[in-house]
Motif scaffolding. Structure first.
Motif, PDB file in Angstrom:
ATOM      1  N   LYS A   1       0.835  -1.202   0.000  1.00  0.00           N
ATOM      2  CA  LYS A   1       0.000   0.000   0.000  1.00  0.00           C
ATOM      3  C   LYS A   1       0.869   1.252   0.000  1.00  0.00           C
ATOM      4  CE  LYS A   1      -1.715   1.734   3.725  1.00  0.00           C
ATOM      5  NZ  LYS A   1      -2.457   2.083   4.951  1.00  0.00           N
ATOM      6  N   MET A   2       0.443   2.261  -0.748  1.00  0.00           N
ATOM      7  CA  MET A   2       1.117   3.555  -0.661  1.00  0.00           C
ATOM      8  C   MET A   2       0.847   4.143   0.714  1.00  0.00           C
ATOM      9  SD  MET A   2       0.711   7.007  -3.035  1.00  0.00           S
ATOM     10  CE  MET A   2       1.366   6.247  -4.519  1.00  0.00           C
ATOM     11  N   SER A   3       1.897   4.516   1.421  1.00  0.00           N
ATOM     12  CA  SER A   3       1.744   4.945   2.803  1.00  0.00           C
ATOM     13  C   SER A   3       2.706   6.065   3.133  1.00  0.00           C
ATOM     14  CB  SER A   3       1.991   3.763   3.746  1.00  0.00           C
ATOM     15  OG  SER A   3       2.031   4.181   5.093  1.00  0.00           O
ATOM     16  N   LYS A   4       2.230   7.004   3.950  1.00  0.00           N
ATOM     17  CA  LYS A   4       3.099   8.102   4.390  1.00  0.00           C
ATOM     18  C   LYS A   4       4.152   7.619   5.372  1.00  0.00           C
ATOM     19  CE  LYS A   4      -0.043   9.655   8.098  1.00  0.00           C
ATOM     20  NZ  LYS A   4      -1.093   8.669   7.882  1.00  0.00           N
ATOM     21  N   SER A   5       3.988   6.428   5.911  1.00  0.00           N
ATOM     22  CA  SER A   5       4.965   5.882   6.850  1.00  0.00           C
ATOM     23  C   SER A   5       6.067   5.094   6.144  1.00  0.00           C
ATOM     24  CB  SER A   5       4.268   4.981   7.874  1.00  0.00           C
ATOM     25  OG  SER A   5       3.645   3.880   7.235  1.00  0.00           O
ATOM     26  N   ASP A   6       5.994   4.978   4.812  1.00  0.00           N
ATOM     27  CA  ASP A   6       7.030   4.273   4.068  1.00  0.00           C
ATOM     28  C   ASP A   6       8.359   5.000   4.224  1.00  0.00           C
ATOM     29  OD1 ASP A   6       8.702   3.237   1.860  1.00  0.00           O
ATOM     30  OD2 ASP A   6       6.850   2.261   1.222  1.00  0.00           O
ATOM     31  N   ALA A   7       9.438   4.236   4.410  1.00  0.00           N
ATOM     32  CA  ALA A   7      10.755   4.841   4.623  1.00  0.00           C
ATOM     33  C   ALA A   7      11.218   5.642   3.417  1.00  0.00           C
ATOM     34  CB  ALA A   7      11.779   3.752   4.955  1.00  0.00           C
TER      35      ALA A   7
END
Length: 470
Positions: free
Chosen positions: A334-340
């Motif tokens: 999933k596209m996520s703002k928490s992705d590094a």
């Protein structure tokens, strides 16, 4: 026998080195006669020229890097211009089709009264009446003709409103949109200034994306204490086994971090956010479906425990294709703002060049062209097609048909242009709203007040049900 060596006295007197002595080099171990000698004018000139050359090379390198950056910027602008041109052509074609559809709908609207009159006549005529047969024939012919143009009857009685069949109707004129700052506390020690600015920015984003604060209640979760109060009440009817199954808490536990109690009870607070306002439909992405299912279980548990039918069991309102946008780096995540990696997502505050670069560098395969058949086996391309379809209003099949013979680069350029066209005005509107602190304070204060009125009334009813002193 050792060979004798004879030195000519004349050579010795003139200082000529004897053969085999190193051609004038000082004897081994002797001091260098040039050591300590001062640099002459020629040496100084050479050193000065060398320094200036190095400075010029450094300056030219900086200028070259600047020109490379400018060229990359111009390339991006060119890509956007080409993509905008194609998108404009596509938009014009779509508007032409919509105009045709509208002209038909205007005609059909004028016929509705006649259809209603014919239907009323049929109800008032007996089946054995000769006139009934004629009117019935006219009615059937009219309905058949309308059906040939894609117009059919719908019966709304007893049916749940489905926005997928009523795309002209906008959702939730009395919706509520909170900035859930209490949930943010589960991430750990968030600085106070950061937490506040995030709440304001989120509500500004709602407005920039089209939520009308005159029709929807925009508020900050922590300003409505009834959320926390209901969270405790619902937590008392929620078995721990239900919470142990929640994937978010399990993922945090497996990652090696130490999750806190707030994260463990996070789903109950989410249920309180929904049930406090007795919502029956909840817009939700696929990845949040587990939370909605838990909310349904909690609502049933409360009603059963207290033998009431107070909380409606909310249903998920799926957002179709836009429900799950995937990472630009891995089409299975999933596209996520928490992705590094920031390159894995598109942020609403990204500038135009960043958006273009992220899309152009997005992971794809080497297959040329697009086809709906087999698209599921191409997760990265499927994700990009999905994004294009959502933003353009086209179906995935239509997107694939349009780019069936195109290369990946051409498709990415079109998608980047579409994203810039969509996000750029939103980004600028968010910045404008955040700068207008007085306006945002006014919206937030009004929303907090309106939310507290409804939440306060409901929490009073809930306390009465469970026997808490009012």
């Amino acid at each position: 026998m050792a060979e004798e060596r004879h030195v000519d006295p004349k050579q010795q007197q003139e200082g000529v080195a004897p053969a085999g002595s190193g051609d004038g080099a000082p004897p081994k171990g002797a001091p260098d006669p040039t050591a300590g000698r001062k640099q002459g004018p020629a040496g100084k000139f050479a050193a000065g020229v060398g320094g200036k050359v190095q400075q010029r090379v450094a300056a030219d390198s900086l200028e070259l890097e600047k020109l490379r950056t400018e060229v990359e910027h111009l390339r991006n602008q060119l890509r956007l211009a080409v993509a905008d041109s194609k998108n404009l052509k596509r938009l014009v074609q779509k508007e032409v089709e919509e105009a045709r559809t509208l002209s038909i709908s205007e005609f059909v609207r004028d016929l509705i009264a006649s259809c209603d009159n014919l239907e009323a006549s049929l109800k008032n005529l007996s089946d054995d009446d000769n006139v009934h047969a004629g009117v019935k024939m006219t009615w059937d012919s009219l309905i058949s003709t309308l059906g040939g143009h894609g117009v059919s009857r719908v019966s709304p009685l007893g049916e749940q409103f489905d926005p997928r069949f009523h795309k002209a109707v906008t959702q939730a004129v009395d919706d509520s949109k909170p900035a859930v700052d209490l949930h943010a506390l589960t991430a750990g020690n968030v600085p106070a200034t950061v937490l506040h600015s995030r709440s304001v920015s989120l509500l500004a984003t709602y407005i920039a994306c089209g939520i009308d604060p005159e029709k929807s209640v925009l508020f900050v979760q922590s300003s409505v204490p009834e959320h926390s109060e209901l969270c405790w009440i619902l937590g008392c009817v929620t078995p721990m086994g239900w919470l142990n199954r929640m994937t978010q808490f399990k993922d945090k536990s497996r990652s090696g971090s130490t999750p806190n109690m707030g994260l463990y009870g996070y789903p109950v607070l989410m249920a309180a956010d929904i049930l406090l306002y007795k919502a029956d439909l909840v817009p939700v992405g696929d990845d949040q479906m587990q939370h909605i299912e838990l909310t349904q279980d909690i609502a049933r548990a409360f009603n059963a425990t207290h033998q009431v039918d107070y909380f409606p069991v909310p249903k998920p309102l799926s957002l179709d294709n836009s429900a799950r946008i995937m990472s630009l780096r891995d089409g299975r995540k999933k596209m996520s703002k928490s992705d590094a990696s920031d390159a894995a997502r598109i942020n609403l505050d990204d500038d135009d060049d960043s958006i273009v670069q992220k899309i152009m560098r997005a992971t794809t395969d080497s297959i040329r062209g697009l086809s709906l058949e087999g698209l599921d086996e191409r997760p990265e391309m499927h994700n990009l097609v999905n994004i294009f379809a959502v933003l353009s209003g086209m179906t995935k099949a239509e997107v694939c048909n349009e780019f069936a013979a195109s290369g990946t680069k051409e498709f990415k350029e079109a998608l980047a242009g579409l994203l810039v066209q969509t996000i750029s005005p939103i980004r600028e509107r968010i910045r404008e709203l955040v700068r207008d602190a007085a306006y945002m304070d006014k919206i937030i204060n009004a929303g907090n007040g309106a939310a507290r009125v409804l939440a306060g009334r409901h929490i009073a009813e809930i306390k009465k049900i469970i026997g808490l002193v009012r």
